[in-house]
Scaffold this motif. Structure first.
Motif, short mmCIF file in Angstrom:
data_model
loop_
_atom_site.label_atom_id
_atom_site.label_comp_id
_atom_site.label_asym_id
_atom_site.label_seq_id
_atom_site.Cartn_x
_atom_site.Cartn_y
_atom_site.Cartn_z
N ASP A 260 0.83 -1.21 0.00
CA ASP A 260 0.00 0.00 0.00
C ASP A 260 0.86 1.26 0.00
N PHE A 261 1.94 1.25 0.78
CA PHE A 261 2.81 2.42 0.88
C PHE A 261 3.46 2.73 -0.48
N VAL A 262 3.92 1.66 -1.16
CA VAL A 262 4.57 1.86 -2.45
C VAL A 262 3.55 2.28 -3.51
N ASN A 263 2.41 1.62 -3.56
CA ASN A 263 1.42 1.93 -4.59
C ASN A 263 0.83 3.33 -4.46
N SER A 264 0.77 3.84 -3.22
CA SER A 264 0.19 5.17 -3.02
C SER A 264 1.22 6.29 -3.13
N ALA A 265 2.49 5.93 -3.31
CA ALA A 265 3.56 6.93 -3.37
C ALA A 265 3.34 7.99 -4.45
N PRO A 266 2.95 7.63 -5.69
CA PRO A 266 2.75 8.66 -6.70
C PRO A 266 1.66 9.67 -6.32
N ASP A 267 0.62 9.21 -5.65
CA ASP A 267 -0.46 10.12 -5.25
C ASP A 267 0.01 11.12 -4.20
N ARG A 268 1.05 10.78 -3.45
CA ARG A 268 1.58 11.69 -2.43
C ARG A 268 2.64 12.62 -3.00
N GLY A 269 2.93 12.52 -4.30
CA GLY A 269 3.94 13.37 -4.91
C GLY A 269 5.34 12.81 -4.84
N THR A 270 5.46 11.55 -4.45
CA THR A 270 6.79 10.94 -4.30
C THR A 270 7.42 10.65 -5.66
N GLU A 271 8.68 10.99 -5.81
CA GLU A 271 9.41 10.76 -7.04
C GLU A 271 10.47 9.67 -6.89
N VAL A 272 10.94 9.45 -5.66
CA VAL A 272 12.00 8.47 -5.41
C VAL A 272 11.65 7.67 -4.15
N ILE A 273 11.88 6.36 -4.19
CA ILE A 273 11.69 5.51 -3.01
C ILE A 273 13.04 4.89 -2.65
N ILE A 274 13.41 5.02 -1.38
CA ILE A 274 14.62 4.40 -0.87
C ILE A 274 14.21 3.26 0.05
N ALA A 275 14.66 2.05 -0.26
CA ALA A 275 14.34 0.88 0.56
C ALA A 275 15.60 0.42 1.28
N ILE A 276 15.52 0.30 2.62
CA ILE A 276 16.68 -0.05 3.44
C ILE A 276 16.30 -1.26 4.30
N ALA A 277 17.07 -2.35 4.16
CA ALA A 277 16.75 -3.55 4.93
C ALA A 277 18.01 -4.28 5.34
N GLY A 278 18.87 -3.61 6.09
CA GLY A 278 20.07 -4.26 6.60
C GLY A 278 20.88 -4.92 5.50
N MET A 279 21.22 -6.20 5.71
CA MET A 279 22.04 -6.93 4.75
C MET A 279 21.20 -7.69 3.72
N ALA A 280 19.88 -7.62 3.86
CA ALA A 280 19.01 -8.40 2.96
C ALA A 280 18.57 -7.57 1.76
N ALA A 281 18.28 -8.27 0.67
CA ALA A 281 17.84 -7.59 -0.55
C ALA A 281 16.35 -7.79 -0.79
N HIS A 282 15.66 -8.46 0.15
CA HIS A 282 14.25 -8.79 -0.08
C HIS A 282 13.39 -7.54 -0.22
N LEU A 283 13.51 -6.60 0.72
CA LEU A 283 12.66 -5.41 0.69
C LEU A 283 12.89 -4.58 -0.57
N PRO A 284 14.13 -4.25 -0.93
CA PRO A 284 14.32 -3.51 -2.18
C PRO A 284 13.76 -4.24 -3.39
#
Length: 507
Positions: free
Chosen positions: A475-499
């Protein structure tokens, strides 16, 4: 009039360029000069004080403009005055404002001029002991002249102690490190402010912002300056009034009252936080690279100004400036501000059409027949004028792209803070979204948010796992354009799952 400019860098090239346009200038000389200056002035290539004065008398020099700081600090101004030659520049006693940071800090304290709290030391053990009374980061300054490199900003105690050892014990800055000043760290945004002054009267110049660090986003070692622009939006009308009332006027008045009448150009390095300016340092000459944009924006006769300062008649002039912006991008040798190689052929200069809107000022070059070779750390200052800051920067960087030599380095973010401040509309929506896999990732996110805060980029931030709260993440990612977001930064320690999940939702 026969004019002599004392110094060797891009600053002196731009001063010579401006003086050569004056109808009052019969001839223009520079010492020691450099390869690029040879095209517009007579370069003497001597640094010996007695020889300089002797040559000045032979060439019937009428007016000397002090460019480089060490000459007035060491008394060359008085040597000219003793021979009846006019000087635009500080006396030896007034030059202490730059020649001794201890003198400058104690002067500011006496005159109640806003600056950082400080203490000075000539004993390494006592200096280290004082550090332990402070919280990081630590600001350590060699008291004497160090070519703009004698300031260390240390993030922790270990680095600060090592810095003190390098300055006071290893003498990396020579005798400039006999005394050190340790200051509180001042938060804010830097700016440069200059005034012409004859000791009583003064004329303010356009505000500027220099870029001291070697790398983008103000990272890396301190340098003599990697670029600058004018005017600087951080200096609002209110800030300008405070600079004049709380800093410039008390400085000139205090110097005169203490018997050190200040004449020439006065530079005040500023830190501005929430509209409040405080002094970082004084310089007794034009900055480099600040001088280059200033000379291109000056719409009056520099020789006339310098003579009026020397004669203490500055109040009789009306100094004019172009209603435009200017920017300088420094091209430096690979390895600068540490060790670097010289002697590379500079290519591309012949492709540039230089004029009143675009000039390449030489700082560290040597002329070899019909070519220029690198001969210093900071080599060229590509300087342009535009109707606004964006236009000036565009013109500078277009020219930069045509110039090259092996190892050439430059910053690609000159002026970005000014451009951010010039955006008139306030962006309410977050431009960047930051999503953390867990709260433990906040330490990493802190680094990103500090940079975003520095450049005025709005953002929002949530903690949402790709495994534990997949619906919330989607939901957070899909609604990002409606909030005016142009860039998303995903941070998840040593794992690549979230990005990976975020990328899947945004494709």
């Amino acid at each position: 009039m026969n004019i002599l400019i004392v110094g060797a860098g891009g600053r002196e090239h731009s001063i010579a360029w401006k003086c050569s346009q004056s109808p009052k200038a019969s001839s223009v000389h520079v010492t020691p000069g450099n390869g690029g200056i040879e095209s517009i002035a007579n370069c003497w290539y001597t640094t010996d004080y007695e020889e300089i004065v002797k040559r000045a008398l032979e060439e019937k020099i009428d007016l000397v403009i002090m460019g480089q700081e060490d000459y007035p600090v060491n008394g060359l101004t008085e040597m000219f005055l003793d021979k009846g030659i006019k000087v635009f520049g500080a006396s030896k006693t007034a030059a202490q404002l730059e020649g001794s940071k201890v003198f400058a800090k104690e002067f500011m304290k006496r005159q109640n001029i806003p600056s950082a709290q400080f203490s000075s030391f000539d004993d390494l053990k006592k200096a280290k002991g004082y550090l332990k009374q402070l919280a990081p980061p630590y600001v350590i300054k060699a008291s004497g002249l160090a070519a703009g490199k004698g300031v260390l900003i240390c993030p922790d105690l270990e680095t600060a102690e090592k810095g003190l050892e390098e300055i006071m014990q290893d003498k990396v800055f020579g005798s400039a490190g006999d005394y050190v000043v340790i200051e509180e760290f001042m938060e804010g945004e830097e700016a440069s402010w200059f005034v012409f002054t004859d000791g009583t009267n003064y004329v303010s110049l356009p505000s500027l912002q220099d870029h001291k660090r070697q790398k983008e986003l103000d990272r890396g070692l301190n340098t003599g300056g990697m670029g600058c622009y004018a005017p600087a939006p951080v200096v609002t009308k209110d800030v300008e009034e405070r600079i004049t009332r709380e800093i410039v006027e008390p400085t000139l008045k205090g110097m005169a009252e203490e018997g050190n009448l200040y004449k020439g150009i006065l530079y005040v390095g500023l830190m501005i936080s929430e509209g409040i300016p405080r002094v970082v340092e004084y310089n007794i000459r034009f900055g480099d690279p600040e001088c280059q944009p200033l000379m291109m924006l000056l719409d009056s006769d520099l020789v006339e100004i310098a003579e009026a300062v020397a004669d203490e008649k500055l109040d009789q002039l009306n100094v004019k400036w172009k209603d435009k912006a200017a920017a300088a991008v420094i091209l430096a040798s690979g390895g600068y501000p540490q060790s670097y190689e010289k002697g590379f052929t500079i290519q591309g200069l012949e492709e540039l059409e230089q004029n009143e809107d675009l000039m390449v000022f030489h700082a560290g070059t040597q002329k070899d027949q019909n070519r220029y070779l690198t001969n210093g750390g900071r080599v060229l200052a590509v300087t342009a004028v535009g109707d606004d800051l964006q236009g000036a920067l565009n013109r500078s960087y277009e020219a930069v792209e045509k110039i090259h030599w092996p190892g050439m380095q430059f910053r690609r973010d000159i002026g970005i803070k000014g451009l951010k401040r010039m955006v008139t509309r306030k962006i309410e929506e977050p431009q960047v979204a930051i999503i953390l896999g867990s709260a433990s990732d906040m330490k990493i996110a802190d680094k990103a948010t500090k940079i975003l805060d520095e450049f005025g980029v709005t953002y929002d931030l949530i903690v949402s796992s790709a495994h534990r709260t997949p619906a919330r993440t989607k939901d957070f990612v899909n609604s990002a354009p409606d909030r005016g977001t142009e860039v998303i930064i995903a941070i998840a320690g040593m794992a690549a799952h979230l990005p990976g999940v975020v990328a899947a939702y945004t494709h």
